[in-house]
Write an enzyme that holds these catalytic residues in place. Sequence first.
Site, PDB file in Angstrom:
ATOM      1  N   PHE A   1       8.003   0.108  -1.590  1.00 48.35           N
ATOM      2  CA  PHE A   1       6.816   0.934  -1.369  1.00 48.35           C
ATOM      3  C   PHE A   1       7.128   2.423  -1.412  1.00 48.35           C
ATOM      4  CE2 PHE A   1       4.364   3.431   1.678  1.00 48.35           C
ATOM      5  CZ  PHE A   1       3.057   3.200   1.282  1.00 48.35           C
ATOM      6  N   ASP A   2       8.086   2.862  -0.626  1.00 49.20           N
ATOM      7  CA  ASP A   2       8.330   4.307  -0.544  1.00 49.20           C
ATOM      8  C   ASP A   2       9.018   4.846  -1.795  1.00 49.20           C
ATOM      9  OD1 ASP A   2      10.289   2.648   0.460  1.00 49.20           O
ATOM     10  OD2 ASP A   2      11.034   4.063   1.936  1.00 49.20           O
TER      11      ASP A   2
END
Length: 411
Positions: free
Chosen positions: A189-190
Site C-alpha cells: 500500500f505505502d
Amino acid sequence: MTPSYGGLALEIVVPVYNEEAVLERSITRLAEYLTNDMPSTWKITIADNASTDRTPMIAARLSDHIPNVEYRRLEVKGRGYALRDAWSTSDAKVLAYLDVDLSTDLAALPPLVAPLLSGHSDISIGTRLGQSSRVSRGPKREFISRSYNFLLRRTMQVRFSDAQCGFKAIRADVAKRLLPHVEDNGWFFDTELLIIAERSGLRIHEIPVDWVDDPDSRVDIKQTALDDLRGMVRVAGSLVNGVIPVQALYAELGRRPIVPRGRPSFFGQVLRFGLVGIASTVAFALLYLILQGPFGSQEANFLALLLTATGNTAANRRFTFGISGPEKLFTQQFQGFIVFLLAWTLTSSSLAMLHSMHADAAPNLELLVLTAANVLATLMRFVLLRVWVFRAQRVRNHTRRALLPVGNTVR
C-alpha cells in the site's frame, strides 16, 4: 509546529493484528512521548485488522484510560485497509502511521511531521538506508530490504530510498486525492502511494532514522516479496495505460520548478551522451565478463545490454536531453527498450559473425568485437533518442503545460 488554524494537527495510526503481547506497552510509550515532546495537538488511532486474540480488549481499555487514544475495528486484514479507513475519516492536518513494535526511535517523529505542518513537503518518510541512519537488524533482512529498494529504484525510477520503513506521514489534503488511486490494501500500500505521489510531482521528504529490528516480527517475507513484485508490475502497467491520472494530479498538486529546465544545445547533448555512453560501455564490459562464464556469450551479451540499457535511457532522459517529471516516462522507457533491441541485434549479429569465422574465439576477442559493435550501436542510439524518443517538440509541450495555471488548457 503548531498549526495556525487550530484544530487537530496530527493523527497517528497504529495498525495491529494479534498484537496482545506488545500493544499496551507500545501505545503507553507513544502517548507518553507525544504528551511530553510533541508541541502540536495529536491523536493516536489503534486500527485493529480483525484480531482474534486479546488485542480488541486491550485496545478498548487503552482508548478508555489514555486521553487522545481512539480504537477502530475492521473485520478485514491488511495494513492498507487500516490506513485507508482511518485516514479517510480523519480531520487532522497531517496523517501518520507507525508500526506497533515502535522499531523506529520516536525522536524522529517531530522532524517527520514538521515539513508537512509547515507546508514545505507533501509526504515524509523515515529511511533506514540513509548514511546517518543507525540500524540494527540481521543480514538476511538487510539484504532483502536493500535488494527490494534497489529494484524499485531501477525499475520504477523513483528517488526515495526506503519504501518499506513503517514510519511515514502525509498531508491530509494530499491523502484524500491520492488514496482513491491506490489499489493495494496490504503491505504494498505505502509503496504504491509513494510511487503515485512522486509521479504526480509531490515533494517527498526523507529523514534518517534509528531503527532496531523486531525479532518477533511475523511478516511472511517470501509472500510479501512476491506481492510487492506483482504490485510493481501492476502499477507500471497502470501508469503506462493512463489508468492513474498522474498528469491531472500533477496539475493540481505537483510542485513545479521555479525556472523550467532548458534543453541542452546540440553540442551539449553530444558531450553528455558521450559521458553516459562511456559509463554504459564500461558497465557493459564489466557485466559481460562477469556473466559470460555462467551464462555463455549470447546470453551474457543480452543480459549486460538489458541492464545497462535501462540505466542508459534514464540517464539520457534527464542528463542529456533535460527531461524531468512523469510525462511519457514509461512510453519513453518502452521506446528506449526498442532502441535496445536494435542495438542488441547489431551486437549479437557481430558476435555470430565472429563465431562463424572463429568458433573458439577467446572472451577477450569477443569483447573487442562487441565493443566495436557497441560504438556503432551508440551512434544509432543517439540519433534515435534525439529524433524519436526525446524529440524537442515533446519537451516544449511538457514545459508549456508545466507553466500553465491549474484549469487552463493549451489551445
